[in-house]
Every structure is written in C-alpha cells, then in structure tokens.
Motif scaffolding. Structure first.
Motif, PDB file in Angstrom:
ATOM      1  N   SER A   1      23.819  -0.594 -15.613  1.00 24.07           N
ATOM      2  CA  SER A   1      24.344  -1.619 -15.988  1.00 24.07           C
ATOM      3  C   SER A   1      24.761  -2.240 -15.060  1.00 24.07           C
ATOM      4  N   LEU A   2      24.600  -2.442 -13.963  1.00 23.55           N
ATOM      5  CA  LEU A   2      24.268  -3.607 -13.212  1.00 23.55           C
ATOM      6  C   LEU A   2      23.226  -4.600 -13.183  1.00 23.55           C
ATOM      7  N   ALA A   3      22.268  -4.122 -13.052  1.00 20.85           N
ATOM      8  CA  ALA A   3      21.197  -4.686 -13.562  1.00 20.85           C
ATOM      9  C   ALA A   3      21.257  -5.653 -14.531  1.00 20.85           C
ATOM     10  N   ALA A   4      21.647  -5.125 -15.886  1.00 19.36           N
ATOM     11  CA  ALA A   4      21.753  -5.306 -17.191  1.00 19.36           C
ATOM     12  C   ALA A   4      22.850  -6.502 -16.880  1.00 19.36           C
ATOM     13  N   PHE A   5      23.717  -6.549 -16.264  1.00 20.95           N
ATOM     14  CA  PHE A   5      24.758  -8.170 -16.098  1.00 20.95           C
ATOM     15  C   PHE A   5      23.978  -8.557 -15.323  1.00 20.95           C
TER      16      PHE A   5
ATOM     17  N   ALA B   1      33.510  -7.218  -9.377  1.00 21.62           N
ATOM     18  CA  ALA B   1      34.206  -6.402  -8.980  1.00 21.62           C
ATOM     19  C   ALA B   1      34.453  -5.281 -10.110  1.00 21.62           C
ATOM     20  N   MET B   2      34.980  -5.302 -11.268  1.00 21.11           N
ATOM     21  CA  MET B   2      34.812  -4.126 -11.614  1.00 21.11           C
ATOM     22  C   MET B   2      34.134  -2.959 -11.864  1.00 21.11           C
ATOM     23  N   PHE B   3      32.725  -3.452 -11.433  1.00 17.65           N
ATOM     24  CA  PHE B   3      31.562  -2.652 -11.304  1.00 17.65           C
ATOM     25  C   PHE B   3      31.174  -1.710  -9.926  1.00 17.65           C
ATOM     26  N   LEU B   4      32.155  -2.793  -9.243  1.00 20.89           N
ATOM     27  CA  LEU B   4      32.078  -2.039  -8.030  1.00 20.89           C
ATOM     28  C   LEU B   4      33.291  -1.425  -7.299  1.00 20.89           C
ATOM     29  N   PHE B   5      33.955  -1.181  -8.048  1.00 20.95           N
ATOM     30  CA  PHE B   5      35.091  -0.732  -8.020  1.00 20.95           C
ATOM     31  C   PHE B   5      35.152   0.698  -9.293  1.00 20.95           C
ATOM     32  N   LEU B   6      33.985   0.955 -10.024  1.00 22.29           N
ATOM     33  CA  LEU B   6      33.599   1.576 -11.023  1.00 22.29           C
ATOM     34  C   LEU B   6      32.559   3.193  -9.634  1.00 22.29           C
ATOM     35  N   PHE B   7      31.797   2.350  -9.366  1.00 21.10           N
ATOM     36  CA  PHE B   7      31.444   3.040  -8.012  1.00 21.10           C
ATOM     37  C   PHE B   7      32.391   4.102  -7.321  1.00 21.10           C
TER      38      PHE B   7
ATOM     39  N   TRP C   1      22.423   6.033 -12.106  1.00 27.16           N
ATOM     40  CA  TRP C   1      21.683   5.629 -13.069  1.00 27.16           C
ATOM     41  C   TRP C   1      21.734   4.543 -14.500  1.00 27.16           C
ATOM     42  N   VAL C   2      23.415   5.694 -15.080  1.00 27.30           N
ATOM     43  CA  VAL C   2      24.165   4.655 -15.797  1.00 27.30           C
ATOM     44  C   VAL C   2      24.754   3.134 -14.818  1.00 27.30           C
ATOM     45  N   GLY C   3      24.923   3.154 -13.690  1.00 26.99           N
ATOM     46  CA  GLY C   3      25.744   2.326 -13.066  1.00 26.99           C
ATOM     47  C   GLY C   3      24.930   1.024 -12.672  1.00 26.99           C
ATOM     48  N   SER C   4      23.446   2.121 -12.180  1.00 26.94           N
ATOM     49  CA  SER C   4      22.190   1.108 -11.595  1.00 26.94           C
ATOM     50  C   SER C   4      22.785  -0.038 -13.022  1.00 26.94           C
TER      51      SER C   4
END
Length: 116
Positions: free
Chosen positions: A27-31, A85-91, A22-25
């Motif tokens: 954050s990614l949507a906000a980005f 890329a940072m978001f993908l690495f976090l996932f 949820w947090v990652g999604s």
C-alpha cells in the motif's frame, strides 16, 4: 479461560497481523507510486516549482494563475503528508497489536499448562 469464539477471534487477528507487513508495504509503495505519477502527469497540481516557472515565463492563464499558484500545490502536498502520516500510524498500530497478541498467546499457554 478463553471461550472458543475468543480463541477464533485471536487467531483471526493474528493472521491479519502477520499479513500486515506485506499489505502495508504494498500500500505504501502504491501510494508513493501514485504521488510520483501525479507529480509528473499533473505538475500544475502537485509541483509548486513548476507553477512558479510557468508564472515567470508568463505562459499561465490569469484565470488559473491565482488558484494554482497559491492553493493547489500546497493542498496536494498537505494531503500527501496526511496520507503518509496515516500509513505511519497504521504501522505503529499493527506493531502494538502484534505485541498484545504475543502477550495473549503467552497467557493462553500458561493457562493450558495450569489446566494439565
């Protein structure tokens, strides 16, 4: 056998890991939303095609022409790709941590079965 502090830590990490999708999604949507807003609100800084169009029309001041035409769009796009890329690495990290937490949980269950 794990200590009580280790069990609490694993429990805390498990809760954080379950919250990550949820947090990652979000954050990614906000980005992505920020990138779209930035592209439409400040096209000189984020849209190289807009800059090229202004150059062809001759409506861009010479003082900003050199800086904006070559550097700004490339830098903004590069920063966007780096953040993506940072978001993908976090996932990927959270996925690996989930697997490790499952392994730890399985080991803890086996230890509990042997103790009883």
């Amino acid at each position: 056998m794990l200590t009580e502090a280790q069990v609490r830590y694993i429990s805390k990490r498990s809760r954080l890991n379950r919250a990550w999708p949820w947090v990652g999604s979000l954050s990614l949507a906000a980005f992505i939303g920020f990138c779209l807003y930035f592209s439409f609100r400040y096209p000189l800084l984020a849209n190289p095609y807009h800059v090229i169009d202004l150059i062809k029309k001759g409506s861009l001041a010479n003082s900003t022409l050199l800086l904006l035409a070559a550097i700004c769009p490339v830098m903004v796009i590069t920063c966007g790709f780096l953040l993506l890329a940072m978001f993908l690495f976090l996932f990927a990290v959270m996925h690996n941590e989930r697997k490790l937490l499952k392994i730890i949980a399985a080991i803890m269950q086996n230890d509990d079965k042997r103790d009883t």
